[in-house]
Design a protein around this motif. Structure first.
Motif, PDB file in Angstrom:
ATOM      1  N   PRO A 161       0.812  -1.217   0.000  1.00  0.00           N
ATOM      2  CA  PRO A 161       0.000   0.000   0.000  1.00  0.00           C
ATOM      3  C   PRO A 161       0.849   1.272   0.000  1.00  0.00           C
ATOM      4  O   PRO A 161       1.835   1.374   0.740  1.00  0.00           O
ATOM      5  N   ASN A 162       0.437   2.219  -0.829  1.00  0.00           N
ATOM      6  CA  ASN A 162       1.086   3.521  -0.871  1.00  0.00           C
ATOM      7  C   ASN A 162       0.066   4.596  -0.516  1.00  0.00           C
ATOM      8  O   ASN A 162      -1.060   4.296  -0.093  1.00  0.00           O
ATOM      9  N   VAL A 163       0.426   5.858  -0.690  1.00  0.00           N
ATOM     10  CA  VAL A 163      -0.479   6.951  -0.341  1.00  0.00           C
ATOM     11  C   VAL A 163      -1.752   6.884  -1.168  1.00  0.00           C
ATOM     12  O   VAL A 163      -2.858   7.114  -0.654  1.00  0.00           O
ATOM     13  N   ASN A 164      -1.628   6.563  -2.445  1.00  0.00           N
ATOM     14  CA  ASN A 164      -2.801   6.443  -3.305  1.00  0.00           C
ATOM     15  C   ASN A 164      -3.768   5.396  -2.760  1.00  0.00           C
ATOM     16  O   ASN A 164      -4.989   5.600  -2.736  1.00  0.00           O
ATOM     17  N   PHE A 165      -3.229   4.256  -2.319  1.00  0.00           N
ATOM     18  CA  PHE A 165      -4.038   3.176  -1.742  1.00  0.00           C
ATOM     19  C   PHE A 165      -4.764   3.671  -0.496  1.00  0.00           C
ATOM     20  O   PHE A 165      -5.972   3.440  -0.329  1.00  0.00           O
ATOM     21  N   VAL A 166      -4.037   4.365   0.376  1.00  0.00           N
ATOM     22  CA  VAL A 166      -4.621   4.855   1.634  1.00  0.00           C
ATOM     23  C   VAL A 166      -5.764   5.825   1.369  1.00  0.00           C
ATOM     24  O   VAL A 166      -6.818   5.772   2.024  1.00  0.00           O
ATOM     25  N   THR A 167      -5.587   6.715   0.380  1.00  0.00           N
ATOM     26  CA  THR A 167      -6.630   7.712   0.111  1.00  0.00           C
ATOM     27  C   THR A 167      -7.863   7.119  -0.557  1.00  0.00           C
ATOM     28  O   THR A 167      -8.907   7.775  -0.624  1.00  0.00           O
ATOM     29  N   LEU A 168      -7.757   5.889  -1.042  1.00  0.00           N
ATOM     30  CA  LEU A 168      -8.925   5.208  -1.611  1.00  0.00           C
ATOM     31  C   LEU A 168      -9.804   4.579  -0.528  1.00  0.00           C
ATOM     32  O   LEU A 168     -10.975   4.263  -0.784  1.00  0.00           O
ATOM     33  N   LEU A 169      -9.264   4.378   0.666  1.00  0.00           N
ATOM     34  CA  LEU A 169      -9.963   3.631   1.710  1.00  0.00           C
ATOM     35  C   LEU A 169     -11.321   4.219   2.115  1.00  0.00           C
ATOM     36  O   LEU A 169     -12.276   3.458   2.311  1.00  0.00           O
ATOM     37  N   PRO A 170     -11.465   5.538   2.270  1.00  0.00           N
ATOM     38  CA  PRO A 170     -12.782   6.053   2.668  1.00  0.00           C
ATOM     39  C   PRO A 170     -13.891   5.722   1.671  1.00  0.00           C
ATOM     40  O   PRO A 170     -15.034   5.466   2.078  1.00  0.00           O
ATOM     41  N   SER A 171     -13.572   5.707   0.383  1.00  0.00           N
ATOM     42  CA  SER A 171     -14.593   5.430  -0.633  1.00  0.00           C
ATOM     43  C   SER A 171     -14.641   3.963  -1.042  1.00  0.00           C
ATOM     44  O   SER A 171     -15.650   3.512  -1.607  1.00  0.00           O
ATOM     45  N   GLU A 172     -13.565   3.214  -0.758  1.00  0.00           N
ATOM     46  CA  GLU A 172     -13.510   1.803  -1.130  1.00  0.00           C
ATOM     47  C   GLU A 172     -13.005   0.975   0.069  1.00  0.00           C
ATOM     48  O   GLU A 172     -11.886   0.459   0.058  1.00  0.00           O
ATOM     49  N   PRO A 173     -13.828   0.881   1.114  1.00  0.00           N
ATOM     50  CA  PRO A 173     -13.389   0.253   2.373  1.00  0.00           C
ATOM     51  C   PRO A 173     -13.043  -1.223   2.254  1.00  0.00           C
ATOM     52  O   PRO A 173     -12.370  -1.758   3.134  1.00  0.00           O
ATOM     53  N   ASP A 174     -13.495  -1.907   1.185  1.00  0.00           N
ATOM     54  CA  ASP A 174     -13.153  -3.317   1.032  1.00  0.00           C
ATOM     55  C   ASP A 174     -11.653  -3.530   0.873  1.00  0.00           C
ATOM     56  O   ASP A 174     -11.136  -4.613   1.161  1.00  0.00           O
ATOM     57  N   LEU A 175     -10.949  -2.483   0.438  1.00  0.00           N
ATOM     58  CA  LEU A 175      -9.501  -2.599   0.238  1.00  0.00           C
ATOM     59  C   LEU A 175      -8.769  -2.840   1.558  1.00  0.00           C
ATOM     60  O   LEU A 175      -7.716  -3.474   1.585  1.00  0.00           O
ATOM     61  N   ARG A 176      -9.342  -2.327   2.646  1.00  0.00           N
ATOM     62  CA  ARG A 176      -8.712  -2.540   3.953  1.00  0.00           C
ATOM     63  C   ARG A 176      -8.715  -4.022   4.322  1.00  0.00           C
ATOM     64  O   ARG A 176      -7.691  -4.561   4.756  1.00  0.00           O
ATOM     65  N   ASP A 177      -9.831  -4.682   4.109  1.00  0.00           N
ATOM     66  CA  ASP A 177      -9.921  -6.109   4.410  1.00  0.00           C
ATOM     67  C   ASP A 177      -9.025  -6.919   3.477  1.00  0.00           C
ATOM     68  O   ASP A 177      -8.374  -7.870   3.913  1.00  0.00           O
ATOM     69  N   ILE A 178      -8.975  -6.533   2.201  1.00  0.00           N
ATOM     70  CA  ILE A 178      -8.115  -7.223   1.238  1.00  0.00           C
ATOM     71  C   ILE A 178      -6.660  -7.122   1.670  1.00  0.00           C
ATOM     72  O   ILE A 178      -5.913  -8.104   1.631  1.00  0.00           O
ATOM     73  N   CYS A 179      -6.254  -5.931   2.089  1.00  0.00           N
ATOM     74  CA  CYS A 179      -4.878  -5.723   2.546  1.00  0.00           C
ATOM     75  C   CYS A 179      -4.589  -6.547   3.790  1.00  0.00           C
ATOM     76  O   CYS A 179      -3.542  -7.198   3.888  1.00  0.00           O
ATOM     77  N   ASN A 180      -5.515  -6.548   4.726  1.00  0.00           N
ATOM     78  CA  ASN A 180      -5.273  -7.221   5.998  1.00  0.00           C
ATOM     79  C   ASN A 180      -5.363  -8.739   5.913  1.00  0.00           C
ATOM     80  O   ASN A 180      -5.020  -9.433   6.867  1.00  0.00           O
ATOM     81  N   ARG A 181      -5.839  -9.266   4.781  1.00  0.00           N
ATOM     82  CA  ARG A 181      -5.849 -10.711   4.572  1.00  0.00           C
ATOM     83  C   ARG A 181      -4.634 -11.179   3.762  1.00  0.00           C
ATOM     84  O   ARG A 181      -4.503 -12.366   3.483  1.00  0.00           O
ATOM     85  N   ALA A 182      -3.776 -10.251   3.398  1.00  0.00           N
ATOM     86  CA  ALA A 182      -2.579 -10.605   2.627  1.00  0.00           C
ATOM     87  C   ALA A 182      -1.584 -11.370   3.498  1.00  0.00           C
ATOM     88  O   ALA A 182      -1.551 -11.211   4.726  1.00  0.00           O
ATOM     89  N   ALA A 183      -0.768 -12.192   2.851  1.00  0.00           N
ATOM     90  CA  ALA A 183       0.297 -12.884   3.584  1.00  0.00           C
ATOM     91  C   ALA A 183       1.271 -11.867   4.162  1.00  0.00           C
ATOM     92  O   ALA A 183       1.710 -11.984   5.307  1.00  0.00           O
ATOM     93  N   PHE A 184       1.603 -10.853   3.343  1.00  0.00           N
ATOM     94  CA  PHE A 184       2.502  -9.786   3.779  1.00  0.00           C
ATOM     95  C   PHE A 184       2.004  -8.462   3.222  1.00  0.00           C
ATOM     96  O   PHE A 184       1.511  -8.393   2.099  1.00  0.00           O
ATOM     97  N   ALA A 185       2.163  -7.406   4.029  1.00  0.00           N
ATOM     98  CA  ALA A 185       1.857  -6.048   3.591  1.00  0.00           C
ATOM     99  C   ALA A 185       3.070  -5.181   3.897  1.00  0.00           C
ATOM    100  O   ALA A 185       3.423  -4.988   5.067  1.00  0.00           O
ATOM    101  N   PHE A 186       3.712  -4.701   2.847  1.00  0.00           N
ATOM    102  CA  PHE A 186       4.903  -3.869   2.993  1.00  0.00           C
ATOM    103  C   PHE A 186       4.555  -2.433   2.617  1.00  0.00           C
ATOM    104  O   PHE A 186       3.796  -2.199   1.673  1.00  0.00           O
ATOM    105  N   VAL A 187       5.126  -1.476   3.319  1.00  0.00           N
ATOM    106  CA  VAL A 187       4.763  -0.080   3.105  1.00  0.00           C
ATOM    107  C   VAL A 187       5.527   0.496   1.906  1.00  0.00           C
ATOM    108  O   VAL A 187       6.745   0.449   1.844  1.00  0.00           O
ATOM    109  N   ASP A 188       4.780   1.016   0.944  1.00  0.00           N
ATOM    110  CA  ASP A 188       5.386   1.658  -0.225  1.00  0.00           C
ATOM    111  C   ASP A 188       5.027   3.140  -0.193  1.00  0.00           C
ATOM    112  O   ASP A 188       4.051   3.566  -0.798  1.00  0.00           O
TER     113      ASP A 188
END
Length: 285
Positions: free
Chosen positions: A62-89
């Motif tokens: 996830p990068n800044v663009n990903f973070v700013t999508l979260l309020p309008s596309e909250p499903d992305l948070r669950d998708i990210c948190n179900r990943a094997a690994f999440a590295f900060v970009d």
């Protein structure tokens, strides 16, 4: 029947292994996203180990663009948190993490920095790689350049899905067949945020792979279609500006329209953190 039993057993074993690996790693939640607290070198080792074990998972960056999508596309948070690994970009997220938490995230771990190191180790370990995404012809050029840099890297196949707002049933079927016929240890996805994350999250249990990398434009970087910023620009945290200058048509929306949305989200979380700390202090007193 035997195939179904094999698939169920594989999914159960992979899921258990993925959960075991995830539980043993330190994570930090920022903007509701659970990031692995790792350096670039540690991230490479985690991905290679997952590919060797064929843990059947996916990696998000996830990068800044990903973070700013979260309020309008909250499903992305669950998708990210179900990943094997999440590295900060993104250096802004690293910066924010250190102000929202005492430890913070150690450093930026971008897909563009990770991928060459993964290729190097994959070549050494004899792991197979497949490329899924990018425009027609781009993956071919990326493969040619990768083979020039890593002659023994086992690239087993490439597939560029047609450009569609939503993948058709025919395209989805071809993508699944591509993965299951080649069975790559590492699957590099280059379909852009959030399309690639949504696809791999919905299809991870339908494909036979080791680990999938949601690395966005990395296939374009590997093909030389997009020129990477000089190291001093990357280190100074101005790569976003470099990309805007190099490809204004592609990056203006996320830079001009979306980047300013990051700061209200940061101050919201900072205020919430202040309230939590104040409540805890009041209870202790």
């Amino acid at each position: 029947m035997l195939q179904n039993q094999f698939t169920a057993q594989r999914d159960q074993e992979a899921g258990g292994m993925q959960q075991s690996v995830s539980d043993s790693l330190k994570t930090l939640t920022v903007f509701g996203l659970r990031f692995n607290q790792v350096t670039l070198a540690e991230a490479v080792d985690l991905v290679i180990a997952a590919a060797q074990a064929r843990t059947l998972g996916y990696v998000v960056t996830p990068n800044v663009n990903f973070v700013t999508l979260l309020p309008s596309e909250p499903d992305l948070r669950d998708i990210c948190n179900r990943a094997a690994f999440a590295f900060v970009d993104g250096w802004p997220i690293v910066w924010a993490s250190k102000r929202l938490n005492k430890e913070g995230l150690p450093e930026r771990v971008a897909g563009a920095d990770l991928f060459p190191l993964i290729c190097q180790k994959a070549e050494q370990q004899g792991l197979s790689l497949a490329l899924l995404g990018a425009a027609e012809g781009v993956a071919e050029e990326a493969t040619r350049r990768l083979k020039a840099s890593y002659p023994n890297l086992n690239i087993v196949g490439i597939y560029s899905p047609p450009i569609e707002p939503e993948f058709s049933e025919q395209t989805l079927s071809r993508m699944t067949a591509f993965c299951n016929e080649l069975r790559p240890d590492i699957l590099l996805l280059g379909m852009g945020i959030p399309k690639q994350e949504r696809w791999i999250s919905a299809n991870i249990n339908k494909i036979d792979i080791g680990i999938a990398l949601c690395f966005g434009g990395v296939i374009d970087f590997a093909a030389g279609k997009i020129k990477r910023a000089p190291q001093w620009v990357i280190t100074s945290g101005l790569e976003w500006f470099w990309r805007l200058c190099m490809s204004p048509r592609q990056y203006w929306k996320r830079t001009i329209l979306r980047f300013p949305l990051f700061f209200p989200l940061f101050f919201r979380d900072l205020f919430n953190q202040y309230r939590v700390n104040a409540t805890l202090a009041e209870r202790k007193s």
